[in-house]
Design an enzyme around this catalytic site. Structure first.
Site, PDB file in Angstrom:
ATOM      1  N   GLU A  19       0.819  -1.215   0.000  1.00  0.00           N
ATOM      2  CA  GLU A  19       0.000   0.000   0.000  1.00  0.00           C
ATOM      3  C   GLU A  19       0.851   1.263   0.000  1.00  0.00           C
ATOM      4  O   GLU A  19       0.522   2.245  -0.671  1.00  0.00           O
ATOM      5  CB  GLU A  19      -0.960   0.005   1.195  1.00  0.00           C
ATOM      6  CG  GLU A  19      -2.127  -0.987   1.080  1.00  0.00           C
ATOM      7  CD  GLU A  19      -1.776  -2.407   1.477  1.00  0.00           C
ATOM      8  OE1 GLU A  19      -0.625  -2.641   1.924  1.00  0.00           O
ATOM      9  OE2 GLU A  19      -2.643  -3.292   1.362  1.00  0.00           O
ATOM     10  N   GLN A  72      -7.742  -2.236  -1.214  1.00  0.00           N
ATOM     11  CA  GLN A  72      -8.715  -3.333  -1.209  1.00  0.00           C
ATOM     12  C   GLN A  72      -9.776  -3.126  -0.122  1.00  0.00           C
ATOM     13  O   GLN A  72     -10.952  -3.364  -0.348  1.00  0.00           O
ATOM     14  CB  GLN A  72      -7.996  -4.651  -1.046  1.00  0.00           C
ATOM     15  CG  GLN A  72      -8.860  -5.813  -1.487  1.00  0.00           C
ATOM     16  CD  GLN A  72      -8.019  -6.968  -1.998  1.00  0.00           C
ATOM     17  OE1 GLN A  72      -7.485  -7.732  -1.204  1.00  0.00           O
ATOM     18  NE2 GLN A  72      -7.895  -7.097  -3.296  1.00  0.00           N
ATOM     19  N   PHE A  73      -9.328  -2.673   1.026  1.00  0.00           N
ATOM     20  CA  PHE A  73     -10.221  -2.247   2.110  1.00  0.00           C
ATOM     21  C   PHE A  73      -9.642  -0.957   2.692  1.00  0.00           C
ATOM     22  O   PHE A  73      -8.422  -0.821   2.785  1.00  0.00           O
ATOM     23  CB  PHE A  73     -10.305  -3.307   3.227  1.00  0.00           C
ATOM     24  CG  PHE A  73     -11.156  -4.494   2.883  1.00  0.00           C
ATOM     25  CD1 PHE A  73     -12.459  -4.600   3.352  1.00  0.00           C
ATOM     26  CD2 PHE A  73     -10.661  -5.504   2.076  1.00  0.00           C
ATOM     27  CE1 PHE A  73     -13.250  -5.697   3.028  1.00  0.00           C
ATOM     28  CE2 PHE A  73     -11.447  -6.602   1.742  1.00  0.00           C
ATOM     29  CZ  PHE A  73     -12.738  -6.706   2.219  1.00  0.00           C
ATOM     30  N   ALA A  74     -10.521  -0.051   3.107  1.00  0.00           N
ATOM     31  CA  ALA A  74     -10.051   1.217   3.686  1.00  0.00           C
ATOM     32  C   ALA A  74      -9.102   0.965   4.848  1.00  0.00           C
ATOM     33  O   ALA A  74      -8.141   1.710   5.057  1.00  0.00           O
ATOM     34  CB  ALA A  74     -11.243   2.036   4.172  1.00  0.00           C
ATOM     35  N   ASP A  75      -9.353  -0.107   5.581  1.00  0.00           N
ATOM     36  CA  ASP A  75      -8.530  -0.441   6.754  1.00  0.00           C
ATOM     37  C   ASP A  75      -7.039  -0.527   6.386  1.00  0.00           C
ATOM     38  O   ASP A  75      -6.176  -0.175   7.171  1.00  0.00           O
ATOM     39  CB  ASP A  75      -8.975  -1.788   7.348  1.00  0.00           C
ATOM     40  CG  ASP A  75     -10.484  -1.886   7.523  1.00  0.00           C
ATOM     41  OD1 ASP A  75     -11.211  -1.573   6.541  1.00  0.00           O
ATOM     42  OD2 ASP A  75     -10.937  -2.274   8.602  1.00  0.00           O
ATOM     43  N   PHE A  76      -6.763  -1.021   5.158  1.00  0.00           N
ATOM     44  CA  PHE A  76      -5.364  -1.221   4.761  1.00  0.00           C
ATOM     45  C   PHE A  76      -4.686   0.078   4.346  1.00  0.00           C
ATOM     46  O   PHE A  76      -3.474   0.115   4.136  1.00  0.00           O
ATOM     47  CB  PHE A  76      -5.264  -2.259   3.635  1.00  0.00           C
ATOM     48  CG  PHE A  76      -5.918  -3.569   3.984  1.00  0.00           C
ATOM     49  CD1 PHE A  76      -5.893  -4.045   5.278  1.00  0.00           C
ATOM     50  CD2 PHE A  76      -6.565  -4.322   3.015  1.00  0.00           C
ATOM     51  CE1 PHE A  76      -6.506  -5.248   5.616  1.00  0.00           C
ATOM     52  CE2 PHE A  76      -7.180  -5.523   3.344  1.00  0.00           C
ATOM     53  CZ  PHE A  76      -7.150  -5.988   4.646  1.00  0.00           C
ATOM     54  N   HIS A 122     -11.750  -5.162   8.596  1.00  0.00           N
ATOM     55  CA  HIS A 122     -12.410  -5.014   7.288  1.00  0.00           C
ATOM     56  C   HIS A 122     -13.664  -4.158   7.422  1.00  0.00           C
ATOM     57  O   HIS A 122     -14.623  -4.339   6.688  1.00  0.00           O
ATOM     58  CB  HIS A 122     -12.785  -6.377   6.703  1.00  0.00           C
ATOM     59  CG  HIS A 122     -11.606  -7.213   6.308  1.00  0.00           C
ATOM     60  ND1 HIS A 122     -10.852  -7.906   7.203  1.00  0.00           N
ATOM     61  CD2 HIS A 122     -11.050  -7.444   5.098  1.00  0.00           C
ATOM     62  CE1 HIS A 122      -9.888  -8.543   6.568  1.00  0.00           C
ATOM     63  NE2 HIS A 122      -9.980  -8.280   5.289  1.00  0.00           N
TER      64      HIS A 122
END
Lengths: 321, 338
Positions: free
Chosen positions: A58, A80-84, A125
């Site tokens: 990222e 892929q997910f905002a968390d990442f 997630h």
């Protein structure tokens, strides 16, 4: 034919790729696979040499986008997910957000964050990090709540000369549908009255707009007329529309799916109290998620975040003031 | 025969040019150190003493159309890449007319649209940005260019370094990643930074080519950096250059570097590459004492003129400052003022 929020995001990207040769897409699994949520389905086939799978990096994904933006391109990066995006935090807030101010060279990158809670998502997630990015100067943070806004605001995000954090809600992806894509839209930075009312202003954004509207319908049965303001854009924040609404209703509830400490709802309350104190007939209130990581089990998850029921309950408390 | 003569002359010119950049960088650094001690510079001053040969060897092999992301000890490489001395002076003094206009300072300077990237402080973070410039140029159909990113050995411990080198390898970008192993990351010695025998060994793990350089040896720097940059330019993918040297100063001018053992300073690692370069040019008849004196006085005049000019220039005015971090004019009108 009906179009989902997810379709709108895919169509906006296709539109941007078609209209602007400077646009390309970079992200994990976005190529032949079409993305974890299929937001880039068939785009690599339709636009050869414009859609690239990235390694699971990222930080380097955003770094590459910034370099390409310096060269005049307009990358769209899918996290892929905002968390990442926390892994890319440094490149977003220190590289992308500071570039124009330091050098006068614009950094037109769009970072797509599939964000927000869905049942079973769990702590990593489900996150809603819009507040963190809004805190940093140099970033635009968008939170579309409708199919139409998902489409038009993503197109506008790509056209903006600044880095845009585009928060697209995973629950809305397949849940929201529209008949057709919009041909016109409110400008970025302008909030929308999602439902008119005169007894209480509920300010919300992203998926919470739908929940607030449902709560308003529930309260209408009890005789209350609730006005729902959809912020659309968290930064810039349209204080004028909020204050104008509070001037009509005299009461304010700010609802957010994010954690309670600081954040968008706190900012809304702060601005209304300092700029519109005299308009208020009751102490303004906020409703947020609980101050814990997002839980996995549906029972815990549903109790962790604001729901139609808890929004209606919070509204009743203010209305009875 | 003719070709051989012209080639050898060209090599001599490269070395003379590199030496002049090293000398100008050393004298410029000395000036910044003096201004710092005199209280004329806000914030830190970071010198390239001991690293000039490596840095200049990078710059002299780059063209204007290449990409360069120098780090804090790369004054020589910056000059060789074409940075005017006035840009450096204006940035250190915070002049409103410098490339960063007082909004950023000291080593945080560059001109991104000229391929000259201004570093942020977070180590390893510029490498993927160089990748992005190279990636974009490939999309635009531009070939035959290279991008050089400079790091110290400490930065090899970051995730950003790993992500970016792997990314460059996956995309087979013409990246040259130069690691100046100067034995200390601020005060931390190499045995607290990494456990491998040689950082160059890591290249194989990324699927990239590697080059090891004794950076105290001027002629070796010129030759090896030339080769690494040529390999990348010719399409052989990323090149990892690991250069060994000793930092002949503190981390910044605030640091007396008392943690560097005298034995290390007195070892071959502690040789001053500027002196080594002078000896080389003398031995090869590429310059003589009179020539060195002319170059030195020219450099001093250039530096003094630049400092005098920048000191006369206006400082940034907070009342004239726009106080907006956004490029979009429309959104500027909505900017946050609460």
């Amino acid at each position: 034919m009906s179009i989902t929020y997810l379709d709108a995001i895919r169509e906006a990207q296709a539109h941007a790729l078609r209209d602007d040769p400077r646009v390309f897409i970079y992200g994990q699994d976005v190529g032949a696979f079409g993305g974890a949520f299929k937001a880039t389905k068939n785009l690599q086939k339709e636009f050869p040499g414009r859609v690239f799978d990235s390694p699971i990096s990222e930080d380097a994904m955003i770094g590459l986008a910034v370099g390409a933006a310096i060269e005049g391109l307009r990358p769209i990066v899918e996290m892929q997910f905002a968390d990442f995006s926390s892994v890319a935090f440094n490149q977003i807030v220190n590289q992308a957000a500071t570039l124009f101010w330091r050098t006068q060279v614009p950094c037109p990158i769009t970072v797509r964050l599939p964000f927000g809670g869905t049942s079973g998502g769990g702590p990593f997630h489900s996150q809603t990090p819009e507040t963190i990015y809004a805190h940093y100067p140099g970033l635009i943070v968008l939170t579309p709540a409708t199919v139409e806004d998902a489409y038009s605001m993503l197109l506008e995000a790509v056209a903006i000369d600044d880095p845009v954090i585009f928060c697209e809600h995973k629950f809305l992806y397949r849940h929201l549908k529209a008949e057709k894509l919009p041909t016109e839209a409110l400008p970025i930075g302008k909030a929308r009255i999602a439902r008119e009312g005169r007894d209480l202003t509920v300010v919300a954004y992203s998926a919470m707009v739908q929940d607030a509207k449902e709560a308003a319908t529930e309260l209408a049965a009890e005789g209350w007329e609730i006005e729902v303001v959809d912020l659309r854009s968290v930064k810039p924040l349209d204080t004028d529309t909020i204050i104008a609404s509070v001037a009509r209703t005299g009461k304010l509830l700010a609802v957010g799916e994010a954690w309670p400490w600081g954040g968008v709802t706190a900012e809304v309350i702060s601005r209304v109290t300092s700029e519109g104190f005299g308009l208020l007939d009751a102490p303004p209130q906020r409703l947020n998620a609980k101050d814990t990581p997002v839980p996995y089990h549906p029972n815990l998850w549903a109790a962790h975040r604001p729901t139609v029921r808890s929004i209606a309950a919070a509204a009743r408390k203010i209305l009875r003031h | 025969m003719l070709q051989t003569v012209s080639e050898s002359r060209a090599v001599g010119e490269t070395q003379r040019a590199a030496y002049r950049c090293m000398l100008r960088a050393r004298l410029l650094d000395d000036k910044f150190a003096a201004l710092y001690r005199a209280g004329k510079i806000h914030g830190g001053v970071f010198l390239g003493r001991g690293q000039e040969a490596l840095s200049a060897a990078i710059g002299v092999h780059l063209n204007k159309s290449d990409v360069f992301a120098p780090l804090i000890r790369d004054a020589a490489g910056r000059l060789a890449f074409g940075e005017p001395i006035i840009d450096a002076v204006r940035t250190y003094l915070g002049s409103a007319l410098g490339p960063m206009r007082g909004r950023d300072g000291n080593v945080h300077r560059g001109r991104p649209q000229a391929g000259y990237l201004p570093m942020i402080s977070h180590l390893g973070a510029m490498v993927s940005v160089v990748n992005g410039v190279l990636f974009a140029r490939r999309l635009k159909g531009i070939s035959g260019i290279v991008g050089v990113a400079c790091l110290g050995e400490g930065a090899t411990s970051t995730g950003a370094f790993h992500e970016a080198l792997n990314q460059a390898a996956v995309e087979k970008l013409p990246l040259v990643l130069v690691i100046a192993n100067n034995q200390f990351a601020y005060s931390t010695p190499t045995n607290r930074q990494f456990a491998c025998a040689d950082l160059a060994d890591r290249a194989a793990g990324y699927g990239v080519e590697s080059h090891s350089v004794d950076a105290t040896e001027f002629s070796v720097c010129i030759e090896k950096l030339g080769a690494a940059i040529a390999r990348a330019r010719a399409g052989h993918g990323p090149q990892l250059v690991v250069a060994t040297l000793l930092r002949l100063c503190g981390h910044g001018e605030h640091d007396d570097a008392g943690y560097i053992a005298p034995e290390m300073k007195n070892s071959p690692l502690g040789r001053d590459c500027l002196k080594v370069a002078e000896e080389f040019l003398l031995k090869k008849n590429l310059a003589d004492a009179a020539q060195f004196a002319v170059w030195r006085s020219e450099a001093i005049r250039e530096i003094e003129d630049a400092v005098a000019q920048a000191q006369r220039e206006p400082a940034p005015d907070p009342y004239e400052e726009k106080w907006s971090a956004l490029a979009s004019e429309k959104l500027n009108e909505l900017r946050e003022e609460h």
